[in-house]
Design a protein around this motif. Structure first.
Motif: not given
Length: 361
Positions: A271-276, A336-343
């Motif tokens: 969640s905090l990685s978006v700060n970068f 990273f910007s287009n994740p899909s946990i199922v895939k």
């Protein structure tokens, strides 16, 4: 210093540390036990330049994984198998120094007792790693020796914590006007309570007050029994945020991939990685961190219980599961910007199925 020479130096460093740990396990908490802990810290500070050199030059950027944000690397539970699945080098971020620094520093006797027990457990676990995974998993206190600016990490943690509240406040305001968990809930931004996590068994379908009170009841904290809800809330959330920032910056400093087992630590790092922002290096690092975490969460330990660890490691390296896995992820446009946990889970399972078929041939 050449790669082979650095690796030889690292091996010698591990052997020397093993002797210190064996001595510590025999003398810890006897008379003069403080000297035992001091010896561990002195050893690492004496070898600080060598450790920096190893971390900076041993392998290519982001080809090594560091198991961090954990108390032990539980080999009895086969945790070392998924850890070495990705990457060329693997480091265990030794936390002994961190626990030792807390002994006798709090007013909570049960917490002090727990920390003493944890130090003993970690020392014994480290010895086991050095005995059974030598030259595969290396122990280094990376966080201790990191040159990340502690004040910058502290400031980032405070800023992230205060951003949870709907009104713009400073920390002095928080200390003065917040006391109970009800005060805190009323002051938080709408919906933010669902994004907060206190422990690995936290259930965010419950209300914040219930989750918070469960956390207080089931965790020994380095706070006096009289600590207010606001103090406990601050400690739990800020500490996780600070650790997340520290982990990201530490790994960026040495160009390592954080291997995070603990769900709480992983959630805050993500969640905090978006700060970068759009920093590609950080985004790629966190993406690999996420894939490694999913591997840990889905790893079938039953398939390796009868497989020698060194055989598993060398087979993984020869098969190059990491290369095949990330090629498949790229083919499915998973980033990273287009994740899909199922895939991601399906691709990981498919690659492991192929790997285990490969080693049975």
């Amino acid at each position: 210093m050449g790669n082979d020479l650095l690796k030889d130096e690292l091996k010698e460093l591990q052997l020397a540390y093993k002797e210190i740990l064996i001595s510590a396990s025999e003398n810890i908490f006897k008379d003069g036990s403080a000297a035992v802990i001091d010896e561990i810290n002195v050893f690492w500070h004496r070898n600080k330049k060598l450790v920096h050199c190893i971390l900076k030059n041993l392998c290519d950027s982001y080809q090594a994984y560091v198991f961090t944000g954990a108390t032990i690397l539980d080999m009895a539970d086969f945790e070392h198998y998924p850890f070495v699945t990705l990457g060329k080098y693997h480091f265990w971020d030794d936390p002994i120094y961190k626990y030792a620094a807390l002994i006798g520093k709090t007013k909570n006797a049960s917490f002090d007792k727990k920390i003493r027990e944890q130090i003993i457990a970690t020392i014994n676990d480290n010895i086991k790693i050095l005995n059974e995974a030598a030259d595969i998993i290396y122990i280094l206190p990376i966080r201790l020796l990191s040159e990340v600016d502690a004040q910058m990490v502290h400031d980032a943690g405070i800023k992230a914590f205060l951003s949870l509240f709907k009104e713009k406040i400073d920390f002095e305001h928080y200390q003065k006007y917040f006391n109970t968990i009800e005060d805190i809930k009323n002051g938080l931004c709408p919906g933010v309570d669902k994004s907060l996590i206190f422990s690995s068994d936290d259930d965010n379908t419950l209300d914040l007050e219930t989750r918070f009170n469960n956390y207080k009841k089931t965790n020994a904290l380095p706070l006096p029994p009289t600590a207010s809800d606001a103090e406990v809330f601050w400690f739990s959330i800020y500490a996780n945020m600070r650790q997340a920032f520290d982990t990201i910056l530490m790994c960026a400093e040495y160009q390592l991939i954080p291997y995070i087992r603990f769900d709480v630590a992983y959630t805050y790092i993500l969640s905090l990685s978006v700060n970068f922002g759009d920093n590609k290096e950080i985004k790629d690092m966190i993406f690999k961190c996420a894939i490694a975490h999913v591997i840990y969460r889905t790893f079938d330990k039953e398939k390796v219980k009868n497989l020698d660890f060194r055989e598993y490691y060398h087979s993984i390296q020869k098969y190059d599961l990491e290369h095949n896995l990330f090629l498949d992820l790229e083919d499915e446009n998973i980033t990273f910007s287009n994740p899909s946990i199922v895939k991601i889970v399906n691709i990981i399972e498919k690659n492991f199925e192929s790997f285990f078929y490969y080693i049975k041939k």
